[in-house]
Structures are given as C-alpha cells and as structure tokens.
Write a protein that holds these residues in place. Structure first.
Motif, PDB file in Angstrom:
ATOM      1  N   THR A 282      94.347 -61.121 -26.062  1.00  0.00           N
ATOM      2  CA  THR A 282      95.449 -60.839 -26.978  1.00  0.00           C
ATOM      3  C   THR A 282      96.773 -61.129 -26.286  1.00  0.00           C
ATOM      4  O   THR A 282      96.893 -61.020 -25.069  1.00  0.00           O
ATOM      5  N   ASP A 283      97.763 -61.479 -27.090  1.00  0.00           N
ATOM      6  CA  ASP A 283      99.089 -61.772 -26.556  1.00  0.00           C
ATOM      7  C   ASP A 283      99.939 -60.515 -26.406  1.00  0.00           C
ATOM      8  O   ASP A 283     101.016 -60.544 -25.831  1.00  0.00           O
ATOM      9  N   LYS A 284      99.437 -59.392 -26.952  1.00  0.00           N
ATOM     10  CA  LYS A 284     100.212 -58.161 -26.871  1.00  0.00           C
ATOM     11  C   LYS A 284     100.227 -57.663 -25.427  1.00  0.00           C
ATOM     12  O   LYS A 284      99.220 -57.604 -24.762  1.00  0.00           O
ATOM     13  N   ASP A 285     101.409 -57.277 -24.956  1.00  0.00           N
ATOM     14  CA  ASP A 285     101.542 -56.799 -23.593  1.00  0.00           C
ATOM     15  C   ASP A 285     101.309 -55.301 -23.480  1.00  0.00           C
ATOM     16  O   ASP A 285     100.757 -54.826 -22.502  1.00  0.00           O
ATOM     17  N   ASP A 286     101.724 -54.537 -24.454  1.00  0.00           N
ATOM     18  CA  ASP A 286     101.642 -53.085 -24.390  1.00  0.00           C
ATOM     19  C   ASP A 286     100.937 -52.538 -25.634  1.00  0.00           C
ATOM     20  O   ASP A 286     101.008 -53.116 -26.717  1.00  0.00           O
ATOM     21  N   ILE A 287     100.306 -51.400 -25.449  1.00  0.00           N
ATOM     22  CA  ILE A 287      99.684 -50.714 -26.584  1.00  0.00           C
ATOM     23  C   ILE A 287     100.781 -50.117 -27.446  1.00  0.00           C
ATOM     24  O   ILE A 287     101.724 -49.498 -26.942  1.00  0.00           O
ATOM     25  N   ASP A 288     100.656 -50.301 -28.735  1.00  0.00           N
ATOM     26  CA  ASP A 288     101.638 -49.753 -29.665  1.00  0.00           C
ATOM     27  C   ASP A 288     101.664 -48.231 -29.539  1.00  0.00           C
ATOM     28  O   ASP A 288     100.627 -47.579 -29.470  1.00  0.00           O
ATOM     29  N   GLU A 289     102.860 -47.661 -29.505  1.00  0.00           N
ATOM     30  CA  GLU A 289     103.018 -46.217 -29.306  1.00  0.00           C
ATOM     31  C   GLU A 289     102.340 -45.414 -30.407  1.00  0.00           C
ATOM     32  O   GLU A 289     101.664 -44.406 -30.149  1.00  0.00           O
ATOM     33  N   GLU A 290     102.524 -45.828 -31.655  1.00  0.00           N
ATOM     34  CA  GLU A 290     101.901 -45.119 -32.777  1.00  0.00           C
ATOM     35  C   GLU A 290     100.382 -45.237 -32.727  1.00  0.00           C
ATOM     36  O   GLU A 290      99.646 -44.293 -33.048  1.00  0.00           O
ATOM     37  N   GLU A 291      99.916 -46.404 -32.298  1.00  0.00           N
ATOM     38  CA  GLU A 291      98.473 -46.625 -32.191  1.00  0.00           C
ATOM     39  C   GLU A 291      97.868 -45.704 -31.131  1.00  0.00           C
ATOM     40  O   GLU A 291      96.816 -45.085 -31.353  1.00  0.00           O
ATOM     41  N   TYR A 292      98.556 -45.592 -29.995  1.00  0.00           N
ATOM     42  CA  TYR A 292      98.023 -44.743 -28.925  1.00  0.00           C
ATOM     43  C   TYR A 292      98.078 -43.264 -29.322  1.00  0.00           C
ATOM     44  O   TYR A 292      97.189 -42.479 -28.977  1.00  0.00           O
ATOM     45  N   LYS A 293      99.105 -42.898 -30.069  1.00  0.00           N
ATOM     46  CA  LYS A 293      99.201 -41.524 -30.569  1.00  0.00           C
ATOM     47  C   LYS A 293      98.006 -41.207 -31.466  1.00  0.00           C
ATOM     48  O   LYS A 293      97.424 -40.118 -31.400  1.00  0.00           O
ATOM     49  N   ALA A 294      97.610 -42.188 -32.279  1.00  0.00           N
ATOM     50  CA  ALA A 294      96.448 -42.009 -33.154  1.00  0.00           C
ATOM     51  C   ALA A 294      95.164 -41.875 -32.336  1.00  0.00           C
ATOM     52  O   ALA A 294      94.265 -41.097 -32.691  1.00  0.00           O
ATOM     53  N   ILE A 295      95.089 -42.626 -31.230  1.00  0.00           N
ATOM     54  CA  ILE A 295      93.915 -42.542 -30.352  1.00  0.00           C
ATOM     55  C   ILE A 295      93.818 -41.151 -29.723  1.00  0.00           C
ATOM     56  O   ILE A 295      92.741 -40.556 -29.652  1.00  0.00           O
ATOM     57  N   ILE A 296      94.955 -40.622 -29.277  1.00  0.00           N
ATOM     58  CA  ILE A 296      94.977 -39.282 -28.672  1.00  0.00           C
ATOM     59  C   ILE A 296      94.537 -38.234 -29.687  1.00  0.00           C
ATOM     60  O   ILE A 296      93.762 -37.322 -29.375  1.00  0.00           O
ATOM     61  N   GLU A 297      95.035 -38.358 -30.919  1.00  0.00           N
ATOM     62  CA  GLU A 297      94.645 -37.407 -31.963  1.00  0.00           C
ATOM     63  C   GLU A 297      93.154 -37.509 -32.273  1.00  0.00           C
ATOM     64  O   GLU A 297      92.473 -36.497 -32.482  1.00  0.00           O
ATOM     65  N   ALA A 298      92.635 -38.743 -32.274  1.00  0.00           N
ATOM     66  CA  ALA A 298      91.204 -38.941 -32.504  1.00  0.00           C
ATOM     67  C   ALA A 298      90.391 -38.348 -31.364  1.00  0.00           C
ATOM     68  O   ALA A 298      89.328 -37.751 -31.577  1.00  0.00           O
ATOM     69  N   MET A 299      90.892 -38.498 -30.132  1.00  0.00           N
ATOM     70  CA  MET A 299      90.212 -37.920 -28.968  1.00  0.00           C
ATOM     71  C   MET A 299      90.175 -36.398 -29.065  1.00  0.00           C
ATOM     72  O   MET A 299      89.145 -35.759 -28.792  1.00  0.00           O
ATOM     73  N   ASP A 300      91.290 -35.793 -29.481  1.00  0.00           N
ATOM     74  CA  ASP A 300      91.344 -34.341 -29.645  1.00  0.00           C
ATOM     75  C   ASP A 300      90.308 -33.865 -30.666  1.00  0.00           C
ATOM     76  O   ASP A 300      89.629 -32.855 -30.465  1.00  0.00           O
ATOM     77  N   GLU A 301      90.198 -34.604 -31.755  1.00  0.00           N
ATOM     78  CA  GLU A 301      89.235 -34.235 -32.807  1.00  0.00           C
ATOM     79  C   GLU A 301      87.802 -34.371 -32.296  1.00  0.00           C
ATOM     80  O   GLU A 301      86.955 -33.502 -32.541  1.00  0.00           O
ATOM     81  N   ALA A 302      87.525 -35.469 -31.598  1.00  0.00           N
ATOM     82  CA  ALA A 302      86.176 -35.689 -31.067  1.00  0.00           C
ATOM     83  C   ALA A 302      85.817 -34.627 -30.033  1.00  0.00           C
ATOM     84  O   ALA A 302      84.694 -34.116 -30.010  1.00  0.00           O
ATOM     85  N   LEU A 303      86.774 -34.268 -29.172  1.00  0.00           N
ATOM     86  CA  LEU A 303      86.536 -33.224 -28.180  1.00  0.00           C
ATOM     87  C   LEU A 303      86.303 -31.873 -28.843  1.00  0.00           C
ATOM     88  O   LEU A 303      85.444 -31.086 -28.407  1.00  0.00           O
ATOM     89  N   SER A 304      87.063 -31.600 -29.885  1.00  0.00           N
ATOM     90  CA  SER A 304      86.875 -30.348 -30.625  1.00  0.00           C
ATOM     91  C   SER A 304      85.473 -30.263 -31.215  1.00  0.00           C
ATOM     92  O   SER A 304      84.830 -29.208 -31.178  1.00  0.00           O
ATOM     93  N   LYS A 305      84.986 -31.388 -31.738  1.00  0.00           N
ATOM     94  CA  LYS A 305      83.657 -31.409 -32.343  1.00  0.00           C
ATOM     95  C   LYS A 305      82.549 -31.252 -31.309  1.00  0.00           C
ATOM     96  O   LYS A 305      81.560 -30.555 -31.543  1.00  0.00           O
ATOM     97  N   ILE A 306      82.719 -31.895 -30.146  1.00  0.00           N
ATOM     98  CA  ILE A 306      81.669 -31.787 -29.125  1.00  0.00           C
ATOM     99  C   ILE A 306      81.650 -30.382 -28.519  1.00  0.00           C
ATOM    100  O   ILE A 306      80.582 -29.847 -28.185  1.00  0.00           O
ATOM    101  N   VAL A 307      82.821 -29.744 -28.391  1.00  0.00           N
ATOM    102  CA  VAL A 307      82.871 -28.364 -27.904  1.00  0.00           C
ATOM    103  C   VAL A 307      82.208 -27.425 -28.904  1.00  0.00           C
ATOM    104  O   VAL A 307      81.461 -26.510 -28.524  1.00  0.00           O
ATOM    105  N   GLU A 308      82.463 -27.666 -30.188  1.00  0.00           N
ATOM    106  CA  GLU A 308      81.821 -26.854 -31.234  1.00  0.00           C
ATOM    107  C   GLU A 308      80.304 -27.029 -31.184  1.00  0.00           C
ATOM    108  O   GLU A 308      79.545 -26.060 -31.317  1.00  0.00           O
TER     109      GLU A 308
END
Length: 285
Positions: free
Chosen positions: A115-141
């Motif tokens: 890809t020609d993109k140099d950096d991860i989009d800030e909004e995209e990475y924020k969405a990844i962090i939120e998805a990680m939080d949800e996945a971690l919450s589910k695995i802890v449950e």
C-alpha cells in the motif's frame, strides 16, 4: 472467584471501506504466551495491542488475529508482483499445479499486497482499539463462565475429600485397635515369655509410628485453606496448585502409615478426588 484460562472473544467493526475483525482464543499455559497474526501494515501497532492483551488476560496461551477485508470500491493496495512471483516459484518446487492454482496459493501468503499509505488512519486505529476492547471483554466473560464451572467442580471435590477425611477420623481408633491385636497375636504365637511392662512400652512406641493425628489436622487445614482461596476475589490458580500439592503430601503420608486395608481404601478414594482437582487446576488462571 476463579477464572479459566480457556476463552474466546471476537468483535467485528465495519468502516466505510473495510471490515476489521478482532479474534482472540486462549488456552492454559504456565505464563502469558501471545501469538499475534495481523497484516504487515498494522505491525507498528503490535506492541501496543500486545500490552492491551497482557493487561486483560494476565496468563495463558493466546492466539490474537486481526483480519482486514476491503469492502469499498477504492483501495490503495496493490499486488506485490515480485513477492507473488517468488512464492509461485517456491510452490512450484513443492506441488504440481497450473499457474492459476499456484497464484491462488501465493496470494494467501504474507506481504502479497502493498500500500502507498504511510500511516494508519487515526479514526481507523481508534476503531481497532474499540474492537479490541470488545473482544477482550467477551473473552474475559467467557473465562469467567468457564471459571464458574470449574469452581462448582472443585466445591464438589472438596466436599468429597472432607467426607472421606471424617471417615478416616472415625475409623482411626478401630485401626489402632486392630493393629494392636495383630501385634499381640503375633507375640503370642511366638510362645515366649516377655516382660509385660517392657512389651507395653515397645508397643506404644510402635503404635506412635503409625499415629496420623498430625496428618489429619494438617489435611483439614489445607482443605479449609483451599476453600478460602477458592472464594477469594482473585483467581489464584498457582496458589491453589501449591495447596493441592500439600494436600497430596498429607494424603500420601496417611496412606503410608495406615497399615489397615479399609483406611487405605479411603486413601485411594481421596487420591482419586485430588487427581481430578489437579487435572482441572491446569486450566485455572
């Protein structure tokens, strides 16, 4: 409250041009072992994502997968022709197949897209962090629910062990009486004259070697300590494992000192219950 090391958590987030899936699986392990699989473009964030996992899961063998599916019409990704060609040449040496088949196999390999993109989009990475939080919450449950099943099993095994210990205590006077009768009969069969006082002293000394009073007290204390630790706020798998070892030592000592078949049968049952506890203990966080 105890927690299992076995768990599963997944969360999907839909962005305007791509779908991102976070998937977490965990099994038992002596320490935290994270196996991360994510696209090359997100590798710069791997350490931060690993820290999130370590903060939430503490221990276990964890498989972390981050999948990205392009859903928009426009994309900045291009096929990395040199990498694909190299994969095809290597695969051709291993398996037989036409170019189309080899290309399909090669495109599944890492780094086939660039890809020609140099950096991860800030909004995209924020969405990844939120998805990680949800996945971690589910695995802890998931781990908590598995922990409740393990806890119920431990409680049942502890109840059985306490009942068997009470049976040992009730049988102990009968055991000592039987051992004494056997010794008296053995001496009588020798048909020799003995000093009664000396014989009584030797007999008492011999019976003291088979006394299990200390073992019974220590075993009762260990079982109580196991129950207290089981009901604590934290999941103390390693601590419970150490207590299980101490329980095993007392049971083994009682068995070696018993010298009485009915009591040794109770000891075998206690060992069986403890073995089942140890098997399940491998999954406790």
């Amino acid at each position: 409250m105890i927690q299992s090391m076995t768990g599963y958590g997944k969360h999907v987030v839909q962005l305007p041009s791509k779908k991102i899936t976070i998937e977490l699986k965990s099994l038992n392990s002596k320490s935290l072992d994270i196996n991360a699989r994510l696209p090359q473009f997100y590798r710069e964030k791997e350490l931060e994502l690993r820290k999130m996992i370590a903060g939430a899961l503490n221990r276990g063998k964890v498989d972390f997968n981050l999948y990205v599916e392009i859903t928009g019409e426009e994309t900045t990704a291009e096929v990395n022709k040199g990498v694909v060609k190299n994969y095809m040449e290597q695969l051709a040496d291993i398996v037989k197949g036409d170019d189309i088949k080899l290309m399909e196999m090669a495109l599944r390999m890492p780094d086939t897209l660039k890809t020609d993109k140099d950096d991860i989009d800030e909004e995209e990475y924020k969405a990844i962090i939120e998805a990680m939080d949800e996945a971690l919450s589910k695995i802890v449950e998931f781990r908590n629910e598995e922990g409740k099943v393990l806890e119920a099993d431990f409680v049942a095994r502890l109840k059985n062990l306490n009942e068997l210990l009470e049976a040992v205590k009730a049988m102990d006077p009968e055991r000592l009486g039987t051992v004494r009768e056997r010794l008296d009969k053995a001496v009588a069969d020798l048909k020799v004259e003995l000093d009664a006082n000396r014989f009584e002293q030797e007999l008492i000394y011999y019976l003291e070697k088979y006394d299990i009073t200390e073992e019974k007290v220590r075993l009762a204390n260990h079982l109580k300590y196991f129950e207290t630790t089981l009901n604590s706020d934290d999941s103390n798998g390693k601590k419970l494992g150490f207590i299980s070892q101490e329980i095993g030592r007392e049971i083994n000592t009682i068995g070696s000192k018993a010298n009485y078949a009915p009591m040794q049968q109770l000891v075998v049952q206690m060992k069986d219950e403890l073995e089942k506890i140890k098997e399940q203990m491998l999954n406790v966080l």
